[in-house]
Structure formats: C-alpha cells, structure tokens
Enzyme design. Structure first.
Site, PDB file in Angstrom:
ATOM      1  N   HIS A 164       0.819  -1.135   0.042  1.00 59.37           N
ATOM      2  CA  HIS A 164       0.216   0.104   0.019  1.00 59.37           C
ATOM      3  C   HIS A 164       0.865   1.377   0.012  1.00 59.37           C
ATOM      4  CE1 HIS A 164      -3.413  -2.706   1.025  1.00 59.37           C
ATOM      5  NE2 HIS A 164      -2.714  -3.102   1.971  1.00 59.37           N
ATOM      6  N   SER A 300      15.256  18.671 -16.404  1.00 59.94           N
ATOM      7  CA  SER A 300      14.170  19.407 -16.540  1.00 59.94           C
ATOM      8  C   SER A 300      14.600  20.689 -17.796  1.00 59.94           C
ATOM      9  CB  SER A 300      13.441  20.324 -15.454  1.00 59.94           C
ATOM     10  OG  SER A 300      12.770  21.335 -15.572  1.00 59.94           O
ATOM     11  N   LYS A 306      17.074  19.008 -11.548  1.00 61.73           N
ATOM     12  CA  LYS A 306      16.267  17.630 -11.695  1.00 61.73           C
ATOM     13  C   LYS A 306      16.869  16.756 -12.373  1.00 61.73           C
ATOM     14  CE  LYS A 306      12.313  17.436 -10.914  1.00 61.73           C
ATOM     15  NZ  LYS A 306      11.412  17.749 -11.813  1.00 61.73           N
ATOM     16  N   GLU A 313       9.057   6.273 -17.322  1.00 62.55           N
ATOM     17  CA  GLU A 313       7.824   6.735 -17.197  1.00 62.55           C
ATOM     18  C   GLU A 313       7.272   6.526 -18.593  1.00 62.55           C
ATOM     19  OE1 GLU A 313       8.382  10.399 -14.188  1.00 62.55           O
ATOM     20  OE2 GLU A 313       8.513  11.031 -16.523  1.00 62.55           O
TER      21      GLU A 313
END
Length: 515
Positions: A164, A300, A306, A313
C-alpha cells in the site's frame, strides 16, 4: 490483405491488376480498400510464401518446371526492387502477383493456382509474426540475464519493502529484482507457448473450402518452417493434430486470427509487468533509493537540479499501446462470422503496434535496472522507517509459543505509542508493553539479543530464509532456479530460430533448382 474469390490464377488485362476486372477496377473506394502501404511489413513474408507454394505446385505436377522457374526468377527480381517499386494495388499480394505477370506474361498467373489470398495472407501474417515473437523472446532472455546479474551482486543490499506504498518489511534489492525476473519468466513462457500455435501452415485452405488440386500442405509447411509443435513440445500434446505444423480445418485455417489474440494478450501481460517495474523504480528514485544512470534519465528544461526517470515513465505509458491493441483486436474480431471478412485487414496492425512498442520497453526497463546504483547505506537506513521490523518481533514471540494474534497485539500497541520521529522502539519499550499484555517480562519469552537482532533490518532479512524469501541464501537458491529456467527458455528459442533458419535455407535450395 483481402478476400480473393479467384483460386485458378487466371490473369487480368494488361492495364488492370491481377485480381480486379472492369466492374471492380475503379471508383472512390479503391484507396479506402487498399492496404498496400501497411503491407510493407509482410512483403518479405509474401515472397517466401509465394516461393514455397510454387515449389510445391511444380513438385505436384500442377505447374510446369519451366514456368515455375520464370515465376521464381520474377519473384527474385521483385524482391531486389523492394516494396516501394510495387505499382498501385489493393494489397501486397495483388501487387506482387501483378508484378509477376508483368514480367512473365499470363503464365505468371499460375502462381496463384490452388490458393486464395485468404490462406495466403494468413500464412504471411503467421510467417512474419513468428519472427517478431522470436525477436521479443530473445530480447526478454537478454533482459532476464541482466536482471539476474544485478541480483547476484545485490543479495545483501537491504532495502525497504512496501505494501500500500507504506513501509512494511525489510527485504533486499536482489529479492525485489528476482520478483520481476520470475514474472518475466512467465511472460516468456506465454510467448513461447503462443509461438507453437502461430507457427502453423494455413496454405492449401484456399478461400475457406479447400481446393480440388492435389496440393501437399505438409510440404509447404516444411518449406516455410511451419512446424509449431516442435517449438514447444511441453505445450502441444503429441496426439494433437496441430503438432504436424498444418492448420487442419480449411475454414478455420483461412479465417482464424486467434493466434494474434493470444500473442497480443501475452504482449499486453508483459507490458503490465514492465509497467509495474517502472512504477517501482520511479517511486524509489523519488525517495533516493535508487540512482538511475544518466543514459536512462533526463533533466528539466527549466529546473537544472532535476534528474527525471523519463525512460521508465515512457515504459509505463507504452503499456497503453499494448492494452489498447488487445482491445482493438478483440473488438475487430468479435462480430465476424466465418470465413473471411474484410475487417481482418485491420486486425494485424494491433498486434504489430503492441509488439514493436513492448520490445523496446523490455530493453529500456532492463537497461535502466542493470545500470542503476543501489545506495546501500541509504537503503538500509530506510528499511527501518515506520517500524518496518515489527513483524519480526511478533514472529519471535510466536515462535516462543505466544499466539500470533497476541504477539501482534503487543507489537501493535508499541507501534501506536512511538513518537512521530521514532522509527522503532527500544527493548525496554517492548518489554513494558509485553509485560502489560502477557503478564510477564519480555525476556520470559525471548532473549534480549534476539529481540534487538530482530529490530535490525539486516538481521530481520536474514531471519526470513524460507523458500522464496529475501535471506541471501534463499535468494541465491532463487537465482539458481531462475538460471535453469532461463537456460530452458534459451534452448527453446534456439530450437525455434534454428528451425526457421533451416527452412529458409531449404526453400532457397529448392528455388535454385528451378531458377
């Protein structure tokens, strides 16, 4: 890829295609009907199917050897020119036949004797699809080798495990990796099993009702390497009529695309496995639990600090290509009666898109994990967060004879009383609650040293040495078993690939006797 009512091989007029006559040769729907551009994928497959069919026809005395030689030479010329040189046509099959007739004359139409485009296209799709499946299986085998190599190196790298998305129990990087390798084992097995049913010969079924010509379906199966049962003997019973490489019933052979469904379903399942792995890595990267190599990350355009797990993804995002392909394919097929319907022209693209997308995803996902850095100290520290060793303490009490539910109550009360910034209790806190619940001090049940060891994530992992568990020895056993399965899958892959290569060489040898 369309229905062909002409099984005789008669030619058309010089200014028409091989199939269509005046009544059906023009009109605004001609381009709508055409699949020639999409058929580039099966161009080479169609040439192989044509060659095998012609060799069989001459061997059966249906076509003269001289005519067969001219047709086969024309096919060589068409292959050299490439798909882009084909004239406008309804599909690649018609365009190739027309090109043969242009080169040979009316006798070129004998190439189509005793077949329909229905069994022809079914053979072409199976021929090409099996190559795509073998490529995907080869990619999967390589990916699993990469994962097992990382697992061997990280058997003692303790890390947090979650349920979870909450801290649950300590585990190891190797245990996590092996969990995905085992899922990929099943994905590989499903593809290999599907291969046995892809690799069947529909030629000789004609439009759907067979042919009066004395065709030898076993011979074209041999020449094209359609020997499906041999690639996966574990999945095809020796008594199964399909194990000889021939799709038996002529109506089913021409019409069915369930082999596309089975393959696309297996690919969608594989894509789901990869998506779950990608999601895990994305989440771990956000916590600093894994450091992706720069080759599998990006930065980024505006925030220079970043480092984004973009490749993972996209692996996660590409899952939609496969699941959409499966849904599209099932929707295409669900309303079709036997035998051939033009809807089938749109069926194959769903499988092609899915398999292309997911093959790339396998390479990227495995490469990202294989090149990642696993920060051992940070991972071990994170493995104590949220009192993740609680179950180990409850297990100790249960092993000492305390009913597990009572042991659970003891540890739960301790967890509820922890300070917000406290990851685990000390021994005295545990002992106080144990005495309140059990009526006796904790050391009446378990040694202090054992409790303190259970609170340590490394020792907690070492306790879990049951079969399939995260303890280093248990993981080593899993890796050994996984290597055995991988070797078996590699052998099945090699057997199938060798069978295809041998058939290609066999067909080429036969063709050279006539050309």
């Amino acid at each position: 890829m369309s229905e062909d009512e002409h099984d005789s091989g008669d030619s058309g007029e010089a200014d028409q295609t091989a199939v269509r006559r005046d009544r059906f040769s023009g009109g605004p729907a001609r381009s709508f009907l055409s699949s020639l551009s999409d058929d580039e994928r099966i161009f080479a497959a169609d040439l192989a199917v044509d060659r095998a069919h012609v060799v069989m026809l001459v061997e059966q005395g249906v076509v003269e050897a001289d005519t067969a030689g001219e047709i086969l030479a024309a096919l060589d010329d068409i292959e050299d020119a490439g798909h882009g040189a084909l004239s406008e046509g309804e599909d690649v099959h018609e365009a190739i036949e027309s090109a043969v007739i242009d080169r040979v004359g009316p006798d070129g139409g004998k190439m189509h004797t005793a077949r329909s485009r229905n069994d022809e296209v079914a053979a072409c799709i199976r021929y090409r699809l099996r190559g795509d499946v073998l490529e995907l299986v080869e990619t999967l085998v390589g990916a699993r080798e990469q994962l097992l190599e990382v697992a061997r190196a990280e058997t003692e790298t303790v890390m947090p495990g979650y349920t979870h998305l909450q801290p649950a129990q300590p585990t190891t990087a190797a245990h996590w990796i092996c969990s995905y390798e085992q899922a990929l084992q099943r994905d590989t097995a499903r593809l290999l099993d599907a291969y046995a049913r892809i690799n069947q010969n529909p030629l000789g079924a004609a439009a759907f009702a067979g042919t009066p010509f004395d065709v030898d379906r076993e011979r074209t199966a041999e020449l094209l390497g359609f020997e499906g049962g041999h690639a996966s003997s574990a999945s095809v019973a020796s008594s199964d009529r399909w194990s000889d490489g021939v799709a038996e019933n002529s109506m089913d052979a021409s019409a069915t695309r369930d082999f596309l469904v089975e393959t696309t379903s297996a690919v969608a399942g594989l894509a789901t496995t990869l998506s779950q792995l990608a999601e895990d890595v994305v989440v771990m990267a956000s916590k600093g639990h894994v450091e992706l190599d720069d080759d599998y990350a990006s930065t980024s355009s505006i925030m220079p600090q970043k480092k984004n797990p973009d490749t993972l993804e996209l692996v996660r995002g590409r899952t939609g290509d496969a699941t959409a392909g499966l849904n599209g394919l099932l929707t295409n097929l669900k309303g079709q009666p036997r035998a051939y319907n033009r809807d089938l022209q749109r069926a194959g693209r769903h499988a092609w898109d899915a398999i292309d997308s997911v093959t790339e995803s396998v390479e990227v996902a495995a490469g990202a994990v294989a090149t990642a850095d696993w920060p051992a100290e940070r991972l071990e520290a994170a493995a104590t967060e949220g009192f993740a060793t609680a179950t180990g303490v409850a297990d100790l009490l249960a092993m000492a004879g305390v009913p597990f539910r009572t042991a659970h109550e003891v540890v739960a009360e301790v967890a509820a009383d922890l300070d917000p910034d406290q990851d685990a209790p000390d021994y005295d806190e545990l002992s106080a609650v144990a005495e309140a619940v059990l009526g006796d001090p904790l050391d009446e049940y378990v040694d202090r040293e054992a409790v303190e060891a259970a609170l340590d994530p490394t020792e907690s992992v070492a306790m879990r040495d049951s079969r399939g568990g995260p303890a280093p020895d248990a993981v080593a056993d899993q890796i050994g078993a996984a290597e055995d399965v991988l070797a078996s899958h590699s052998e099945r892959l090699d057997t199938a690939a060798t069978g295809v290569a041998d058939a290609q060489a066999r067909l080429q040898t036969e063709v050279e006797t006539y050309v």
